[in-house]
Design an enzyme around this catalytic site. Structure first.
Site, short mmCIF file in Angstrom:
data_model
loop_
_atom_site.label_atom_id
_atom_site.label_comp_id
_atom_site.label_asym_id
_atom_site.label_seq_id
_atom_site.Cartn_x
_atom_site.Cartn_y
_atom_site.Cartn_z
N GLU A 140 23.75 -9.17 -67.57
CA GLU A 140 24.93 -8.71 -68.32
C GLU A 140 25.49 -7.54 -67.51
OE1 GLU A 140 26.45 -6.53 -72.37
OE2 GLU A 140 24.43 -6.21 -71.61
N ASP B 156 19.76 -7.03 -70.09
CA ASP B 156 20.77 -6.30 -70.85
C ASP B 156 21.24 -5.07 -70.09
OD1 ASP B 156 22.15 -5.79 -73.47
OD2 ASP B 156 20.93 -3.97 -73.37
#
Length: 721
Positions: free
Chosen positions: A457, A404
């Site tokens: 990401e 993330d």
């Protein structure tokens, strides 16, 4: 030698910095001598662990301090305590030697220990003839660390820990306790200030929120049956495998009859068959590690090594992964090394100093989430995180990590104004410490776990996100297996939100992405981020009336599944959930009783089965040789057509008509004359469409065919010769 009274007072009050120097069994000039704190006892006798009597101790302090000579050499002992007609036994933790050794010290100090999760934290072991739990925690700047828990009345005076000065680790072996015991660390900082009780950074389990104690537990499970699944992926190139990822928030996919979270076993019984039937190849869970705040969705974790107690015991998650693997489904988890919350029981100022984070907020504070940023340049912190990545792969057999907020890690000025950040040593904005950490994490994972995938990401133009991080290659190469294609998501959703009459002016929202589609190994994400915080649902992002919204969504999915790159779809969007997602409730499964929603679900299922069964649609997802434009410039009609292909496989043509107009005789260029079978049509009546199509096939002559393009639809044709 008799210790001074001040030392005894410090010992009784739990303030002595070296309790092992006074407590336990020690050799002396007149033989072995034992000293023990046994609160509440009036009498105490020492015995060997096998039960041999060693001698009687005298109470020398009314606060529970006993001393006396014992027979034999120093060894682990237990005490029989008596008071008021009652009798109980205490095995002395201070009579045991250390568990950690010099090799551990060396590797921890060097930051190269790749088995930290076997050393730090709480581990059930047999040590010097006794069964119990070994506890170890890194707190180098602490003046004193004590273990407190439900086994010692949370009294810090009962279990001060041994300090390994060279590496700043504190350890203690507590005999005669087992699984499910709650504990924390009582830490006194270098300034003498007692900190809030701290949870174990390496804990394998934790109490259900709002409680915050760590629990003694075993990670994973022993009886795995996923050898065939793991062997397949260990021998595969994931870039050339079908990957259709179903992104799931485990707390809100479904709930039980009382509105509570499903356990992992309940989820396995429902989710795995559903995903299998739908044709998805992977489940990607939003973070499953322990976190205190439900609305963080797990992205503000306080227990990186502990599956959340919301869904049952840690072994339940292992059983879920094993069950998914046996069904041929891979399991990915979202992993959050970018930042951590500042809850008092967590990592923030863990030993009274900025230990895991930076002291300077220009480096250590994340303005977007009001969280702390890890000090990636500190080798012990980087090692903590690298070990966590290895832990999930080893103990829970996860098939990959989606990392993330990578962009926030790569740039020192991320979400900061001038003056709010500190340039690197070269005067630039790159966070090279974070880059080196990500490279090390990827190298370690791919070296130790064949078949693993890591997915970034990452929303910027950072070069080499999915290029190898080995050898003498560019320092920028991060070593991920894949990168989310955020540009695809932003551009195509913007296009689909426009009135069809205006789309011809924005044709490049679709075509531009093919200019860079093979610069990285991409995953096309339609994630949870697109259906929260007022963004609505994917269905309501589509332009037009209700029929057009459903038609556009099906056409959009068809375009995406035919576009180069792996696929990711957030739960609920496969049946066109109309409401914005909320972690507080289950998905709106009752919508499947409405034909339009059920039609979208059927379409996504058929899309997945087509994608996974046709190598032309997935085997060259990340390579330019698998794509060829057929119609790129028909902006007036808002038509796009391309060829997907793979060596030795039948090519497939993907055609999208993004206006409500029916094109009855559209001239479609084709690379081969002959019969092309219509293998997918988003306008089919079974999906809720108008039923326009090509009677099952088209025939190409002289390099083209006249085709019927339904309104707001994607059609696919497979070459049959």
């Amino acid at each position: 030698m008799k210790p001074p009274s001040s030392a005894i007072t410090a010992l009784v009050e739990g303030r002595h910095a070296d309790p092992f120097s006074l407590l336990g069994v020690h050799a002396g000039p007149e033989g072995s001598f034992a000293r023990a704190l046994l609160p509440g006892a009036e009498e105490a006798s020492a015995f060997s662990l096998k039960g041999a009597a060693l001698g009687k101790l005298a109470r020398v302090d009314p606060r529970g301090l006993f001393e006396g000579k014992v027979r034999g050499k120093p060894r682990p002992v237990k005490y029989r305590c008596r008071a008021g007609g009652h009798e109980w036994w205490v095995t002395d933790p201070y009579s045991f030697g250390p568990v950690l050794g010099p090799t551990d010290d060396f590797l921890m100090g060097e930051g190269t220990h790749l088995r930290l999760f076997d050393k730090l934290g709480a581990h059930l072991i047999t040590h010097e003839g006794a069964e119990g739990v070994h506890f170890a925690v890194w707190a180098p700047n602490a003046q004193l660390v004590s273990l407190v828990g439900d086994f010692n009345d949370w009294n810090p005076a009962r279990a001060p820990m041994r300090r390994r000065a060279d590496i700043g680790v504190w350890e203690i072996f507590i005999p005669d306790i087992g699984l499910g015991r709650a504990y924390k660390f009582h830490i006194t900082g270098a300034d003498g200030k007692v900190l809030p009780l701290k949870a174990d950074p390496y804990a394998f389990a934790a109490e259900l929120r709002p409680k915050t104690a760590s629990l003694t537990a075993l990670p994973g499970k022993d009886d795995w049956g996923d050898q065939a699944h793991r062997a397949h992926w260990a021998g595969a190139d994931p870039r050339r495998e079908a990957m259709s990822i179903y992104e799931v928030h485990p707390g809100s996919w479904q709930r039980d009859d009382n509105g509570w979270f499903l356990t992992w076993d309940e989820m396995a019984a429902r989710l795995i068959p559903y995903v299998t039937d739908m044709g998805f190849t992977h489940i990607e869970f939003l973070p499953v590690s322990e976190h205190p705040y439900d609305p963080s969705w797990g992205y503000q974790t306080t227990g990186l090594y502990a599956p959340s107690a919301r869904f049952g015991d840690p072994a339940g998650f292992a059983r879920f992964v094993d069950g998914a693997h046996r069904a041929g489904i891979s399991v990915l988890i979202d992993w959050v090394p970018a930042h951590f919350p500042t809850d008092a029981h967590g990592l923030a100022h863990f030993d009274g100093t900025a230990l895991y984070e930076h002291e300077d907020p220009r480096l250590g504070f994340h303005p977007d989430w009001n969280t702390a940023i890890y000090n990636f340049g500190r080798r012990e912190v980087a090692s903590f995180l690298v070990n966590n990545a290895l832990f999930w792969a080893e103990k829970y057999h996860v098939d990959g990590l989606r990392v993330d907020a990578v962009a926030s890690m790569l740039y020192r000025d991320y979400s900061r104004q001038a003056g709010e950040w500190i340039p690197n040593a070269e005067g630039g904005r790159e966070n090279w410490e974070a880059v080196d950490f990500l490279r090390a994490m990827n190298r370690a994972l791919y070296a130790q776990h064949p078949g693993i995938v890591t997915i970034a990401e990452e929303s910027t133009a950072w070069p080499g996100v999915s290029l190898p991080a080995y050898g003498d290659g560019p320092r920028e190469n991060l070593g991920f297996g894949f990168k989310w294609n955020m540009g695809f998501m932003h551009d195509t959703l913007k296009y689909m939100g426009r009135d069809p009459v205006h789309r011809k002016y924005h044709h490049d929202d679709i075509t531009f992405g093919l200019m860079y589609a093979f610069s990285e190994n991409f995953v096309l994400p339609l994630s949870h981020d697109e259906v929260v915080h007022g963004k609505g649902s994917l269905l309501n992002k589509m332009s037009g009336d209700e029929w057009q919204k459903f038609a556009s969504l099906r056409a959009y999915y068809g375009l995406m599944w035919g576009y180069p790159g792996k696929k990711l779809l957030f739960m609920g969007q496969e049946f066109a959930q109309a409401r914005e997602w909320s972690e507080e409730r289950s998905l709106d499964w009752e919508l499947l009783d409405i034909p339009a929603h059920e039609g979208v679900r059927r379409f996504v299922r058929d899309l997945n089965h087509l994608y996974t069964s046709r190598p032309a649609l997935h085997a060259r997802d990340c390579e330019g040789e698998g794509f060829e434009w057929l119609v790129a410039d028909d902006a007036e009609a808002s038509v796009f057509a391309w060829l997907r292909k793979a060596p030795g496989e039948r090519p497939i043509v993907v055609v999208s008509n993004m206006t409500p107009a029916l094109h009855d005789h559209y001239r479609l260029p084709l690379p081969h004359d002959g019969r092309w079978r219509e293998v997918l049509n988003s306008d089919a009546a079974i999906y809720g469409g108008s039923g326009q199509g090509n009677m099952g096939a088209i025939t190409a002559e002289h390099g083209a065919a006249l085709v019927r393009l339904p309104p707001l639809a994607t059609v696919m044709f497979e070459y049959e010769g």
